[in-house]
Design an enzyme around this catalytic site. Structure first.
Site, PDB file in Angstrom:
ATOM      1  N   HIS A   1      36.144   4.639 -24.639  1.00 17.55           N
ATOM      2  CA  HIS A   1      36.585   6.035 -24.610  1.00 17.55           C
ATOM      3  C   HIS A   1      36.066   6.756 -25.851  1.00 17.55           C
ATOM      4  O   HIS A   1      36.152   6.211 -26.955  1.00 17.55           O
ATOM      5  CB  HIS A   1      38.118   6.115 -24.591  1.00 17.55           C
ATOM      6  CG  HIS A   1      38.648   7.507 -24.722  1.00 17.55           C
ATOM      7  ND1 HIS A   1      38.629   8.398 -23.672  1.00 17.55           N
ATOM      8  CD2 HIS A   1      39.188   8.173 -25.786  1.00 17.55           C
ATOM      9  CE1 HIS A   1      39.155   9.551 -24.073  1.00 17.55           C
ATOM     10  NE2 HIS A   1      39.499   9.430 -25.366  1.00 17.55           N
TER      11      HIS A   1
ATOM     12  N   MET B   1      12.633   4.007   1.107  1.00 13.30           N
ATOM     13  CA  MET B   1      11.400   4.094   0.317  1.00 13.30           C
ATOM     14  C   MET B   1      11.773   4.332  -1.140  1.00 13.30           C
ATOM     15  O   MET B   1      11.792   5.463  -1.632  1.00 13.30           O
ATOM     16  CB  MET B   1      10.504   5.198   0.865  1.00 13.30           C
ATOM     17  CG  MET B   1       9.917   4.876   2.230  1.00 13.30           C
ATOM     18  SD  MET B   1       8.763   6.135   2.793  1.00 13.30           S
ATOM     19  CE  MET B   1       8.084   5.351   4.262  1.00 13.30           C
TER      20      MET B   1
ATOM     21  N   GLY C   1       9.743  14.073   3.913  1.00 10.26           N
ATOM     22  CA  GLY C   1       9.716  12.615   3.925  1.00 10.26           C
ATOM     23  C   GLY C   1       8.324  12.072   3.678  1.00 10.26           C
ATOM     24  O   GLY C   1       7.383  12.798   3.356  1.00 10.26           O
TER      25      GLY C   1
ATOM     26  N   THR D   1       0.796  -1.229   0.000  1.00 17.43           N
ATOM     27  CA  THR D   1       0.000   0.000   0.000  1.00 17.43           C
ATOM     28  C   THR D   1       0.828   1.278   0.000  1.00 17.43           C
ATOM     29  O   THR D   1       0.283   2.382  -0.038  1.00 17.43           O
ATOM     30  CB  THR D   1      -0.963   0.010   1.200  1.00 17.43           C
ATOM     31  OG1 THR D   1      -0.248  -0.388   2.384  1.00 17.43           O
ATOM     32  CG2 THR D   1      -2.103  -0.961   0.978  1.00 17.43           C
TER      33      THR D   1
ATOM     34  N   GLY E   1      15.571  19.270   2.645  1.00 13.87           N
ATOM     35  CA  GLY E   1      16.614  19.198   1.619  1.00 13.87           C
ATOM     36  C   GLY E   1      16.920  17.778   1.214  1.00 13.87           C
ATOM     37  O   GLY E   1      18.084  17.413   1.008  1.00 13.87           O
ATOM     38  N   GLY E   2      15.880  16.961   1.089  1.00 20.40           N
ATOM     39  CA  GLY E   2      16.051  15.582   0.639  1.00 20.40           C
ATOM     40  C   GLY E   2      15.830  15.465  -0.856  1.00 20.40           C
ATOM     41  O   GLY E   2      15.772  16.459  -1.583  1.00 20.40           O
ATOM     42  N   VAL E   3      15.666  14.239  -1.320  1.00 21.35           N
ATOM     43  CA  VAL E   3      15.592  13.952  -2.751  1.00 21.35           C
ATOM     44  C   VAL E   3      14.443  14.702  -3.427  1.00 21.35           C
ATOM     45  O   VAL E   3      14.641  15.409  -4.425  1.00 21.35           O
ATOM     46  CB  VAL E   3      15.437  12.434  -2.988  1.00 21.35           C
ATOM     47  CG1 VAL E   3      15.300  12.140  -4.473  1.00 21.35           C
ATOM     48  CG2 VAL E   3      16.616  11.681  -2.402  1.00 21.35           C
TER      49      VAL E   3
END
EC number: 1.8.1.4
Length: 466
Positions: A444, A318, A271, A143, A181-183
């Site tokens: 390369h 997560m 979050g 869920t 300031g997270g993802v």
């Protein structure tokens, strides 16, 4: 009443992948989704739409700031059509969720729309346009999660918003204040900064991306500051108030001073929380912990022996790809196989530009554990491919055991790192040494050469191009 070998509640990356694998293994399978489209948060209001906007805004920034360097001149003014950009994003989402519908039909998986609620350990009530009940020998709870907030913040979804609303704004903010300031906050912050917004990031910890290697945090912070974003770390938010079209955020800095930020939008990005609303887990004997997560053992089995849980609703990172691996793990466990997941080798990625990616242990974790290690680091600006494209920010860092040379962690920031990290995961899955990677031929010119050079740097400081 329809009967199934397995029912999956939730159709995000964990749920729909679990359903496909169960069907492949010969199980009669049902999937239950409360929303009208499959794919969960990731496909509808998370990974996929945010990457679409990141891509579109990146093209705009390239056109306005970098095309001229490449000898490309565009007559007239380059403008943002936000409505069209959002519409394109939605078309990408629609195509992707439509693909999941196809996969359900292809694998003969029955799809139920509505809220799945346990009546007991083997019976699930589905409340949608109509109420129905199914019986399942086994159930997988998938869920997912919902955006978290702070108890004193009233998210009105108009000016004080979550990532869901940030993906469908009707205007580019004049000043977007981001709490966290997270993802998610950094990705969406970069989208709107590129499109012309002033952006302020307010972070409680002493650095952005606080769970990643400190070197990555420092480098990305430098990139954001170069783009003239206001990066306010070590700030504890105290209040968020809306006055008409203005949002006022007050925060306490590390000196104990209260500072005030004013903007027209505030993105709350602190979050996510496990989502079990309406599940009625207790009726099936499924226990939740004090963080609201479903408790599972090493087999992802809940306190009810025939019920499993995967993804954001249980402990751990997560991440969509973690949920996918867990979905396959449970399906194969139910089929009597012996699958495995090495959680240390689940990579993490931030899709800003430059991209940030990591797998394994950070330097901070190795120091805390008392592990003796060596470091090899190589800057992107020393790569011919990076100079050719103009993407010179960033580096690759390899951490290897001081005695055995086994690679313990790989941390990178730079162009295409979201893809490059797979090389590190593969190497670590086979317990490669830095020497092993350094001896492998890399084409390369490529960005991947930075991985080889970092491995050389970790092996007796043998990097060739610095």
């Amino acid at each position: 009443m329809s009967q199934y070998d397995v029912a999956i509640i939730g159709s995000g990356p964990g749920g729909y992948v679990a359903a496909i694998r169960c069907a492949q293994l010969g199980m009669k399978t049902a999937i239950i989704e409360k929303y009208s489209t499959l794919g969960g948060t990731c496909l509808n209001v998370g990974c996929i739409p945010s990457k679409a906007l990141l891509s579109s805004s990146h093209h705009y920034e390239e056109a306005t700031k970098h095309f001229e360097d490449h000898g490309i001149e565009i007559p007239g003014e380059v403008k943002v059509n936000l409505e069209k950009m959002i519409a394109r994003k939605q078309s990408v989402v629609d195509q992707t969720t439509g693909g999941i519908d196809f996969l359900m039909k292809k694998n003969k998986i029955d799809v139920y729309q509505g809220v799945g609620s346990f009546k007991d350990a083997t019976h699930i009530t589905i409340k949608g346009e109509k109420e129905e009940e199914i019986e399942a020998k086994n159930t997988i709870i998938a869920t997912g999660s919902k955006p978290s907030s702070l108890p004193f913040i009233n998210i009105d979804k108009e000016r004080i918003i979550t990532s869901t609303e940030a993906l469908k704004l009707k205007e580019v903010p004049k000043h977007l204040i981001i709490i966290g300031g997270g993802v998610i906050g950094l990705e969406l912050g970069q989208v709107y900064k590129r499109l012309g917004a002033e952006v302020t990031v307010v972070e409680y910890m002493d650095r952005i991306l606080p769970t990643m290697d400190a070197g990555l945090s420092k480098e990305l912070n430098k990139v954001f500051k170069k783009a003239k974003c206001n990066m306010m770390v070590s700030h504890k938010v105290q209040s968020v108030e809306r006055n008409g079209d203005e949002v006022v955020v007050k925060a306490e800095n590390k000196k104990g001073e209260v500072v005030e930020f004013k903007g027209d939008y505030c993105l709350v990005s602190v979050g996510r929380r496990p989502y079990t609303d309406g599940l009625n887990a207790e009726a099936a004997g499924v226990k939740l912990n004090d963080r609201g997560q479903v408790e599972v053992n090493e087999h992802l089995q809940t306190s009810a022996s025939n019920i499993y849980a995967i993804g954001d609703v249980i402990k751990g990172a997560m991440l969509a790809h973690k949920a996918e691996e867990e979905g396959v793990f449970v399906a194969e466990t139910l089929a009597g196989q012996k699958p495995h997941i090495d959680y240390n080798l689940i990579p993490g990625v931030v899709y800003t530009w430059p991209e940030v990616a990591a797998v394994g242990k950070t330097e901070e974790e190795l120091k805390e554990a008392g592990t003796k290690y060596k470091v090899g680091q190589f800057p992107f600006r020393a790569l011919g491919r990076a100079r050719a494209s103009g993407d010179i920010d960033g580096f690759v860092k390899i951490l290897a055991d001081e005695t055995t040379d086994e690679v313990l962690g790989v941390h990178m920031i730079g162009a295409r790192c979201a893809d490059l990290i797979a090389e590190a995961v593969t190497a670590m899955e086979f317990r490669a040494s830095a020497e092993d990677i350094s001896r492998m031929s890399h084409a390369h010119p490529t960005f991947a050469e930075a991985v080889k050079e970092a491995a050389l740097a970790a092996t007796e400081d043998r990097a060739l191009h610095v």
